[in-house]
Write a protein that holds these residues in place. Structure first.
Motif, PDB file in Angstrom:
ATOM      1  N   GLY A   1       0.869  -1.267  -0.004  1.00 39.65           N
ATOM      2  CA  GLY A   1       0.081  -0.008   0.126  1.00 39.65           C
ATOM      3  C   GLY A   1       0.920   1.241  -0.086  1.00 39.65           C
ATOM      4  O   GLY A   1       0.504   2.354   0.618  1.00 39.65           O
TER       5      GLY A   1
ATOM      6  N   THR B   1       3.599  -3.237  -7.710  1.00 37.15           N
ATOM      7  CA  THR B   1       2.576  -3.026  -6.890  1.00 37.15           C
ATOM      8  C   THR B   1       1.519  -2.109  -7.514  1.00 37.15           C
ATOM      9  O   THR B   1       0.304  -2.173  -7.484  1.00 37.15           O
TER      10      THR B   1
ATOM     11  N   ARG C   1      -2.424  -2.944  -8.668  1.00 38.12           N
ATOM     12  CA  ARG C   1      -3.473  -2.063  -8.370  1.00 38.12           C
ATOM     13  C   ARG C   1      -3.959  -1.428  -9.389  1.00 38.12           C
ATOM     14  O   ARG C   1      -5.439  -1.349  -9.508  1.00 38.12           O
ATOM     15  N   GLU C   2      -3.420  -0.644 -10.287  1.00 38.10           N
ATOM     16  CA  GLU C   2      -4.158   0.163 -11.380  1.00 38.10           C
ATOM     17  C   GLU C   2      -4.488  -0.712 -12.682  1.00 38.10           C
ATOM     18  O   GLU C   2      -5.463  -0.663 -13.288  1.00 38.10           O
TER      19      GLU C   2
ATOM     20  N   THR D   1      -2.985  -6.999  -3.702  1.00 37.19           N
ATOM     21  CA  THR D   1      -1.702  -7.014  -4.080  1.00 37.19           C
ATOM     22  C   THR D   1      -0.575  -7.517  -3.293  1.00 37.19           C
ATOM     23  O   THR D   1       0.349  -7.916  -3.855  1.00 37.19           O
TER      24      THR D   1
ATOM     25  N   ASP E   1      -6.883  -4.392  -4.695  1.00 40.26           N
ATOM     26  CA  ASP E   1      -6.602  -3.340  -3.455  1.00 40.26           C
ATOM     27  C   ASP E   1      -5.470  -3.817  -2.764  1.00 40.26           C
ATOM     28  O   ASP E   1      -4.621  -4.817  -3.229  1.00 40.26           O
ATOM     29  N   ALA E   2      -5.100  -3.149  -1.623  1.00 40.61           N
ATOM     30  CA  ALA E   2      -3.729  -3.608  -1.211  1.00 40.61           C
ATOM     31  C   ALA E   2      -3.489  -4.968  -0.512  1.00 40.61           C
ATOM     32  O   ALA E   2      -2.337  -5.500  -0.656  1.00 40.61           O
TER      33      ALA E   2
END
Length: 389
Positions: free
Chosen positions: A20, A224, A228-229, A238, A234-235
């Motif tokens: 995150g 990371t 996510r993108e 990931t 989400d964290a």
């Protein structure tokens, strides 16, 4: 093994922040995601590069390592706590946050590098000892990625507090470790540096260490943000994806390290490095989360083949009195690789997209392997005891 537990705690603390990291930099005042995350991760590893050699040389000069491991762990703990508290308490700019991050890295690297060196000081096969270090590193990163993702669900600063607590534990563990640093008369620093000068072949494991850590840095940032993108994870999810790389990397370190004691370093290093870059590209080409997950596992397995043999080469090729400086040099090159993975990967991804970043990372690793492998294959087996098995 207590030493392996110290290495585990340091790496676990470090990796807790990765899943995150975009949330964390936003919480401390950053206005961008990819760029700010890149500089936040890069600040720590720039400090690793700058200070690893100083810690190693100091330990060789003093002939003691354990007190320095304690000092480095406590300093790193304070750094993590400061990152959680000072931005809000002092209204630090993001540049100020990066300065605190660099100080945290400068102390943490002492605990990491010297605990690795203490494993080198142990008797027994270097591949076995470095396999133990590798599995501690791998387990720390394997557990840290998914755990960090969960902790971010409780708040952006929770992983920082957890990391600080882990380094306090690492310092407490290090207090009980007996020093086995080789003792000799004379100037240890001069002798250690002379060892590096007289054995330029140490540049070979340093180069492969650079390649190994380049991938870790690349995935810490680009991987990371990509998960996510690109896939909308989400964290927590990931963290699981990152764990798919680190879990096999951890579980296979020890057996591959023992294997390298028996068959020599050449085959594991050559086989691992030849496949590493292709495996990284495979992650970037994966069209779905399941295929990307499989590719991450492959990257972890390939990394586990080469990592302990590469670290064991440092032991094979360094003199007893210069081990601290030799391992510090390895960690400097590894940190440079991690830093390059962050900066190169982040820059290319920002300018040209994620696929271009994965292709660039894979191509760089393959190129370094192609350049280095002929030298490794030409090495005289009599020059390093473990090469011939």
């Amino acid at each position: 093994m207590v030493l392996a537990a110290v290495v585990f705690a340091v790496l676990l603390a470090q990796v807790l922040l990765y899943p995150g990291v975009t949330d964390l930099v936003a919480a401390v005042g950053a206005t961008t995601a990819l760029d700010a995350s890149m500089w936040f991760l890069a600040a720590e590893f720039a400090a690793f590069v700058a200070f690893a050699g100083l810690w190693g040389a100091l330990s060789d000069r003093l002939g003691r390592r354990a007190p320095l491991v304690v000092a480095g762990a406590l300093g790193g703990s304070l750094g993590y706590f400061a990152l959680a508290v000072l931005p809000g308490a002092l209204s630090l700019s993001f540049a100020g946050v990066l300065a605190v991050r660099a100080l945290q890295g400068a102390t943490t690297v002492g605990a990491f590098s010297l605990s690795m060196t203490m494993l080198m000081d142990l008797e027994g096969g270097h591949g076995k000892n470095m396999g133990a270090a590798g599995i501690a590193i791998g387990l720390g990163t394997a557990v840290g990625a998914p755990l960090g993702g969960r902790l971010y669900g409780l708040g952006p600063f929770v992983p920082l507090y957890a990391a600080g607590g882990l380094l306090v534990v690492a310092a407490a563990l290090a207090l009980s470790i007996p020093d086995r640093a080789p003792s000799s008369e004379g100037d240890r620093v001069r002798r250690a540096v002379a060892t590096l000068t007289e054995r330029p072949v140490l540049g070979l494991p340093y180069t492969f260490g650079f390649v190994d850590r380049f991938t870790a840095g690349f995935f810490a940032l680009v991987g990371t943000v990509y998960f996510r993108e690109g896939f909308g994870l989400d964290a927590a999810a990931t963290g699981v994806m990152l764990g798919l790389f680190f879990a096999p990397f951890a579980l296979l370190q020890y057996p591959f390290g023992v294997l390298s004691d028996k068959i020599g370093r050449t085959a594991p290093v050559v086989a691992g490095s030849a496949l590493y870059g292709f495996a990284v590209v495979g992650v970037g080409l994966s069209p779905t989360v399941p295929t990307a997950a499989v590719a991450m596992v492959v990257v972890g397995v390939v990394g586990a083949v080469m990592a302990p043999a590469t670290m064991a080469l440092v032991s094979d090729l360094s003199a007893d009195s210069g081990r601290g400086t030799a391992m510090a040099g390895f960690n400097v090159f590894g940190s440079l690789g991690f830093l390059a993975g962050i900066v190169v990967g982040g820059t290319v991804a920002d300018e040209f997209g994620f696929l271009a970043a994965f292709l660039t990372a894979g191509a760089l690793e393959i190129a370094i392997a192609v350049v280095s492998i002929p030298t490794l294959l030409r090495m005289d087996p009599e020059g390093a005891s473990a090469f011939g098995g």
